[in-house]
Design an enzyme around this catalytic site. Sequence first.
Site, mmCIF file in Angstrom:
data_model
loop_
_atom_site.group_PDB
_atom_site.id
_atom_site.type_symbol
_atom_site.label_atom_id
_atom_site.label_comp_id
_atom_site.label_asym_id
_atom_site.label_seq_id
_atom_site.Cartn_x
_atom_site.Cartn_y
_atom_site.Cartn_z
ATOM 1 N N HIS A 10 0.693 -1.119 0.392
ATOM 2 C CA HIS A 10 0.070 0.178 0.064
ATOM 3 C C HIS A 10 1.111 1.275 0.064
ATOM 4 O O HIS A 10 0.345 2.816 0.397
ATOM 5 C CB HIS A 10 -0.687 0.026 1.610
ATOM 6 C CG HIS A 10 -2.081 -1.174 1.236
ATOM 7 N ND1 HIS A 10 -2.428 -1.958 2.052
ATOM 8 C CD2 HIS A 10 -2.115 -1.641 0.068
ATOM 9 C CE1 HIS A 10 -3.080 -2.537 1.898
ATOM 10 N NE2 HIS A 10 -3.226 -2.811 0.331
ATOM 11 N N CYS A 47 2.872 20.839 -6.724
ATOM 12 C CA CYS A 47 4.463 20.200 -6.930
ATOM 13 C C CYS A 47 4.925 21.343 -7.544
ATOM 14 O O CYS A 47 5.024 21.740 -8.852
ATOM 15 C CB CYS A 47 3.969 18.615 -8.763
ATOM 16 S SG CYS A 47 5.308 18.500 -8.645
ATOM 17 N N GLY A 76 -7.069 -14.207 17.150
ATOM 18 C CA GLY A 76 -8.304 -13.625 16.699
ATOM 19 C C GLY A 76 -8.813 -14.800 14.972
ATOM 20 O O GLY A 76 -7.568 -14.822 14.543
HETATM 21 ZN ZN LIG Z 1 3.504 17.578 -11.291
#
Ligand SMILES: [Zn+2]
Length: 289
Positions: free
Chosen positions: A90, A186, A255
């Site tokens: 992830h 960015c 569990g």
């Molecule tokens: Zn960018």
Amino acid sequence: MPFKEQAAARSPGFTPMTHAQFMKSPENRARYFHRSFCGWGEFAHARPNAAHEGLARLQANGWVGHLITQNVDRLHHKAGSPAGRVLELHGTTHRFVCMTCGAEGCRHELQEQLARLNPEAAALLASTLAASGEPGRWRRALRAGTAADARATAAGAEGAERVPVRRPDGDVELVDAGRGFVVPPCSECGNGILKPEVTFFGDSVRPDRAELSRELAGSCDLLLAAGTSLMVWSAFRLAKAAKEAGAKLAIVCVGDTRADSIADWKAEALAGEVMARLASHPRLLLPRI
Ligand SMILES: [Zn+2]
């Protein structure tokens, strides 16, 4: 208990921001990054536990090949697992990515940029950290939301007894999170949205990672699922893929897990305890499966 309810029971009150919510508005992104900004220091300096260290030792002595982790905290790396043999399914909060041009960057550097762009939030963070060496107290202070509240709360004023909340992704709860908080675009393309290099809820695992994880699961002799209920489909399907390819499936988890019915071996125990014992055993012996 259905898996969704189990997840809710394990993280009461935890409502992570979804991918769609993050992408929807600058306000949502400001809220996310404001919380992340305040929680980053402690999160980034978290230390690996016995499970991370045990798995690293099992890799070092050749018993475990690759690790596939759902965690985004880089603790396997800190424990000594080689970077080339840890697949972060992830992603990781230690990197960020531009959603327009794909440029990537280091979260530590973004933290410094956020501090420059948000001097008031940075001052609040610094003052609350300085006001008390007790982590719970400064977290309560941060949640209070203003510098004055923070100083009063950090100093132990009345009303400071709210329970501190840290989310699994390292953020902290904040009153009025995101208000006035500046998030830069960015720097490569000039206007792209920056996002942690993490698969949010509602988003898909990056295709290259999904493919590599399937390859690893499909080519191992034994898949050991440690400390995970395998509730998330992207993890459960690896257990399925390993079994379908002829591998054994071992589970170490307290569990129920989603893969209990197809497991060859299961220990209802804490991953840290089992990994530490396995790693310290001079000759690894597992029950016959
Ligand atoms: Zn960018």
